[in-house]
Design a protein around this motif. Sequence first.
Motif, PDB file in Angstrom:
ATOM      1  N   GLY A 102       1.078  -1.384   0.000  1.00 31.59           N
ATOM      2  CA  GLY A 102       0.003  -0.029  -0.427  1.00 31.59           C
ATOM      3  C   GLY A 102       1.088   0.811   0.403  1.00 31.59           C
ATOM      4  O   GLY A 102       1.054   2.227  -0.522  1.00 31.59           O
ATOM      5  N   PHE A 103       1.909   1.056   0.933  1.00 30.09           N
ATOM      6  CA  PHE A 103       2.998   2.777   1.067  1.00 30.09           C
ATOM      7  C   PHE A 103       3.650   2.286  -0.565  1.00 30.09           C
ATOM      8  O   PHE A 103       3.575   3.375  -1.164  1.00 30.09           O
ATOM      9  N   ILE A 104       4.032   1.823  -0.750  1.00 30.86           N
ATOM     10  CA  ILE A 104       4.521   1.884  -2.442  1.00 30.86           C
ATOM     11  C   ILE A 104       3.933   2.141  -3.204  1.00 30.86           C
ATOM     12  O   ILE A 104       4.491   2.919  -4.579  1.00 30.86           O
ATOM     13  N   THR A 105       2.680   1.746  -3.326  1.00 30.75           N
ATOM     14  CA  THR A 105       1.848   1.145  -4.529  1.00 30.75           C
ATOM     15  C   THR A 105       1.700   4.098  -4.256  1.00 30.75           C
ATOM     16  O   THR A 105       1.715   4.228  -5.660  1.00 30.75           O
ATOM     17  N   GLY A 106       1.565   3.700  -3.229  1.00 35.89           N
ATOM     18  CA  GLY A 106       1.511   5.440  -3.257  1.00 35.89           C
ATOM     19  C   GLY A 106       2.422   6.428  -3.340  1.00 35.89           C
ATOM     20  O   GLY A 106       1.782   7.447  -3.836  1.00 35.89           O
ATOM     21  N   LEU A 107       3.488   5.284  -4.036  1.00 34.95           N
ATOM     22  CA  LEU A 107       4.502   6.690  -3.924  1.00 34.95           C
ATOM     23  C   LEU A 107       3.978   6.711  -5.083  1.00 34.95           C
ATOM     24  O   LEU A 107       5.142   7.682  -5.996  1.00 34.95           O
ATOM     25  N   PHE A 108       3.433   6.228  -6.258  1.00 35.39           N
ATOM     26  CA  PHE A 108       3.179   7.653  -7.137  1.00 35.39           C
ATOM     27  C   PHE A 108       3.081   8.126  -7.330  1.00 35.39           C
ATOM     28  O   PHE A 108       3.532   9.034  -8.843  1.00 35.39           O
ATOM     29  N   ILE A 109       2.883   9.039  -6.223  1.00 33.90           N
ATOM     30  CA  ILE A 109       2.380  10.976  -6.223  1.00 33.90           C
ATOM     31  C   ILE A 109       3.512  11.435  -6.773  1.00 33.90           C
ATOM     32  O   ILE A 109       4.165  12.520  -6.655  1.00 33.90           O
ATOM     33  N   VAL A 110       4.946  10.301  -5.866  1.00 36.96           N
ATOM     34  CA  VAL A 110       5.908  11.544  -6.224  1.00 36.96           C
ATOM     35  C   VAL A 110       7.131  11.719  -7.575  1.00 36.96           C
ATOM     36  O   VAL A 110       7.557  12.056  -8.096  1.00 36.96           O
ATOM     37  N   PHE A 111       6.129  10.383  -8.053  1.00 40.41           N
ATOM     38  CA  PHE A 111       7.257  10.269  -9.738  1.00 40.41           C
ATOM     39  C   PHE A 111       6.206  10.942 -10.589  1.00 40.41           C
ATOM     40  O   PHE A 111       6.577  11.524 -12.099  1.00 40.41           O
ATOM     41  N   VAL A 112       4.925  11.297 -10.251  1.00 40.47           N
ATOM     42  CA  VAL A 112       3.968  12.253 -11.497  1.00 40.47           C
ATOM     43  C   VAL A 112       4.393  12.738 -11.455  1.00 40.47           C
ATOM     44  O   VAL A 112       4.875  13.500 -13.152  1.00 40.47           O
ATOM     45  N   PRO A 113       4.550  14.190 -10.622  1.00 41.26           N
ATOM     46  CA  PRO A 113       5.622  16.206 -11.113  1.00 41.26           C
ATOM     47  C   PRO A 113       6.575  15.658 -11.869  1.00 41.26           C
ATOM     48  O   PRO A 113       7.263  16.062 -12.838  1.00 41.26           O
ATOM     49  N   PHE A 114       8.049  14.508 -11.297  1.00 43.70           N
ATOM     50  CA  PHE A 114       8.703  14.287 -11.944  1.00 43.70           C
ATOM     51  C   PHE A 114       8.863  13.758 -13.807  1.00 43.70           C
ATOM     52  O   PHE A 114       9.542  13.771 -14.456  1.00 43.70           O
ATOM     53  N   VAL A 115       8.054  12.645 -13.650  1.00 42.57           N
ATOM     54  CA  VAL A 115       7.607  12.207 -15.529  1.00 42.57           C
ATOM     55  C   VAL A 115       7.325  12.959 -15.861  1.00 42.57           C
ATOM     56  O   VAL A 115       7.470  13.439 -17.013  1.00 42.57           O
ATOM     57  N   LEU A 139       0.333   8.574   4.314  1.00 40.30           N
ATOM     58  CA  LEU A 139      -0.065   6.825   3.891  1.00 40.30           C
ATOM     59  C   LEU A 139       0.856   6.588   4.454  1.00 40.30           C
ATOM     60  O   LEU A 139       0.836   5.203   4.619  1.00 40.30           O
ATOM     61  N   TRP A 140       2.200   7.027   5.160  1.00 42.26           N
ATOM     62  CA  TRP A 140       2.895   5.858   6.161  1.00 42.26           C
ATOM     63  C   TRP A 140       1.979   6.055   7.487  1.00 42.26           C
ATOM     64  O   TRP A 140       2.513   4.383   7.821  1.00 42.26           O
ATOM     65  N   MET A 141       1.597   6.908   7.638  1.00 46.36           N
ATOM     66  CA  MET A 141       0.881   6.967   9.011  1.00 46.36           C
ATOM     67  C   MET A 141      -0.058   5.212   8.741  1.00 46.36           C
ATOM     68  O   MET A 141      -0.735   4.742   9.309  1.00 46.36           O
ATOM     69  N   LEU A 142      -1.358   5.448   7.901  1.00 45.83           N
ATOM     70  CA  LEU A 142      -2.004   4.451   7.331  1.00 45.83           C
ATOM     71  C   LEU A 142      -1.752   3.270   6.876  1.00 45.83           C
ATOM     72  O   LEU A 142      -2.683   2.680   7.507  1.00 45.83           O
ATOM     73  N   THR A 143      -0.681   3.698   5.999  1.00 43.32           N
ATOM     74  CA  THR A 143      -0.663   2.101   5.878  1.00 43.32           C
ATOM     75  C   THR A 143       0.355   0.884   7.225  1.00 43.32           C
ATOM     76  O   THR A 143       1.039  -0.026   6.743  1.00 43.32           O
ATOM     77  N   GLY A 144       1.157   1.768   7.312  1.00 45.77           N
ATOM     78  CA  GLY A 144       2.595   1.604   8.131  1.00 45.77           C
ATOM     79  C   GLY A 144       3.718   1.267   7.999  1.00 45.77           C
ATOM     80  O   GLY A 144       5.114   0.760   8.406  1.00 45.77           O
ATOM     81  N   GLY A 145       3.821   2.567   6.634  1.00 44.06           N
ATOM     82  CA  GLY A 145       4.910   2.131   6.317  1.00 44.06           C
ATOM     83  C   GLY A 145       5.696   1.338   5.918  1.00 44.06           C
ATOM     84  O   GLY A 145       5.517   0.400   5.460  1.00 44.06           O
TER      85      GLY A 145
END
Length: 297
Positions: A102-115, A139-145
């Motif tokens: 769940g956390f790693i999938t949510g990292l897409f928000i980091v990739f969007v502006p750079f891509v 996201l870290w708090m919600l998924t446990g990181g």
Amino acid sequence: MELEIKTKKRETAGSLSVVLACAIWGSSFFMVEDIVKHNIHPWVLTTVTMTLSSLVMLTISLLAGKKPFKNFGQGITLGVMLAFILLPQGFGLQYTTASNSGFITGLFIVFVPFVNYLFFKRKPAKEVFIAIPLALIGLWMLTGGIRGINLGDGLTLITAVACAFHVLYADRFIKSGSNPLVISFQQYATVAVVACIMALSFGRLPETFIPKVGLIMAYLIIFPNCIAFFLQFFAQKSVAPFKVSLLFLSESVFAALFSWTLGGEAFIPLKAAGGAVLVSAMVLAELGSLKNTAEPG
């Protein structure tokens, strides 16, 4: 002024459409988990649901007088990206935890502006660099990181990158005039073919089939697939891709809410606080009118 008001109304309607889509997607998490318990491989499930979803959208497109095979290359592009979202994530869950996924999938928000900058030369707004850290904390708090690193985490990272590309190319295609009904049918058909190949190679058919599984599949076909993806494409006519990606994180919030209520899971205050932080990041996006569609630099 009147044009600005109309534009803002369309953007607000688009944002609400994304949130509704995420609520629908979030409602399906505990259902998919239930289906997998009945010995149905995720790729077999994807093959069945995507095949039937593509037939539904094909029928609707024809009834609406649309040309379902127009610009099929765009649908194939999105379909391949969607396959790279669904298949690595499902395979990765065999090696990693749900919280890591769940956390790693949510990292897409980091990739969007750079891509978006690297491929389309669009500079992110300054507020993006405030909203991203806030969203990641929630996201870290919600998924446990992340707890430990393994093969599944690497596979799930592919999903995160594919999510970023899917959001950006969907934005590009929809704003160029592609019809949401048509492009939905095209991407579902593409995913169905890819998933079928993978299912025949690595999947397994269930030994038994119960009515409950059929009902859940019907729900997945109608709501998360046909309705939610259509809402996403509708929204991307008026909402900037970074804001769409930020709103997508509400899917994790809704998944937790449905798990605590209909799914029967225990309520965890820290996760609830993480959801509140995520919502704060989304409110920041709405109030600040984040625009990562700045003029090409």
